[in-house]
Write a protein that holds these residues in place. Sequence first.
Motif: not given
Length: 469
Positions: A9-10, A33-34, A40, A114, A116, A142, A144, A274, A277
């Motif tokens: 994540v990230g 990746e959001q 990032g 996104r 979670s 993680l 992020v 975070t 998440l």
Amino acid sequence: MMQYDLIVVGSGPAGRRAAIQAAKLGKKVVVIEQGKRVGGVSVHTGTIPSKTMRETALNLSGWRERGFYGRAYRVKEQISAEDLRRRLIITLDHEVEVLEHQFARNRVQHIRGRASFVDVNTMQIVKEDGEVVQITGTSILLAVGTKPFRPDYIPFDGKTVLDSDELLDIEELPRSMAVIGAGVIGIEYATIFSALDTAVTIIDPKSTMLDFIDKEIVEDFTYQLRDRNMKLHLGQKADKVERLPDGKCQITLDSGRVIICEMVLFAAGRMGATESLNLAAAGLQADTRGRLSVNPETFQTSVPNIYAAGDVIGFPSLASTSMEQGRIAARVAVGAIAKEPPKFFPYGIYAVPEISTCGLTEEEVKTRGIPYECGIARFRETSRGHIMGLDSGLLKLIFSLKTRRLLGIHIVGEGATELVHIGQAVLNLKGTVEYFVENTFNYPTLAEAYKIAGLDAWNRMGDLKSSTP
């Protein structure tokens, strides 16, 4: 539901290095990746943008040539925010292109959305179009990163009162700026804008700054800032920030002093990203700053199959160390052999001038009760320094009197973040003062400062005795 060996994540330094490492070990990897593009915070709002802005500012302002041609020297008389942004866009496009190619050739899958937790092995991803998908992974990393800390009492508006992410999108360069926060980010941006001839004031409630850096280096750095008329209000807290009717800003300090400026940059800390998440679903909990605790050797959280790396785990919060953390975490997560992180790593502060350090500070050596000697070299003592017109810059080496080994390297000045790697290699290979005394360095170079500093210490330490290891 798609099953992966590793979910990352990230896609910042820790995430991308972890994903590629796991993929090279033959594992099935996906990166979530959001952001609109991979990379990032490091690529889009942090490391790369700030360093690109710094390089552009130094080039267009003629900063590096002022030692010869005087403080009034300019390469471009009128520098605009658009000048800074133009080079930034080109650099970021290249960075994203390289990263996307790395993912493609290593067969790392990429999902935009996104993420979670649903449980310790399952993650839910909400895509931009609203589609919701779930994936499972044997291990989850993680990475992020962080986001700026934005307290309620600061009236952020994105134009005159900004955080460090918003600073990249300013439309005009301010004539005056107050920077609240004398940490690494605040100091970097404060000195960059000072090089662009913005009148800069730094405010911080602590009476000192950059406490993890060798005190002598900070003193030299502070002198250089004051010498170019930067105002340092240390040991004073910003009690109130207001926007005035004429468009300017007013800051009231707890000492009663009032500062008027065109722009305020609030750079007093960052928060782990975070909050979205749903950590509780995986049995995890972040601290008050959104950071996660990990085993410093494996980067494993309290949940065995979940790992964390990069800025989200706190100090040192460097792109360089984040990459190594991500690589080690990925190897552990997929069952490969991984060595613990190196004890000594270089720390770079891309201020104007640069600061870089590796190993023990003089204060740490004293605390440990190690008999020691220091060697100092000033860049103006080198022929290369004369050629470059440098009148400042300092390299400091610390040696053990008992073993003669190098204990720490501390540099402030032009090229510090490049020069430190010579000392880093000697330090980690357990080299002694004799390395610097007996070896030849290219001439003329700033690296010759190592020879000068080595001789400076050796002259007081005396010649190597046969009984000495």
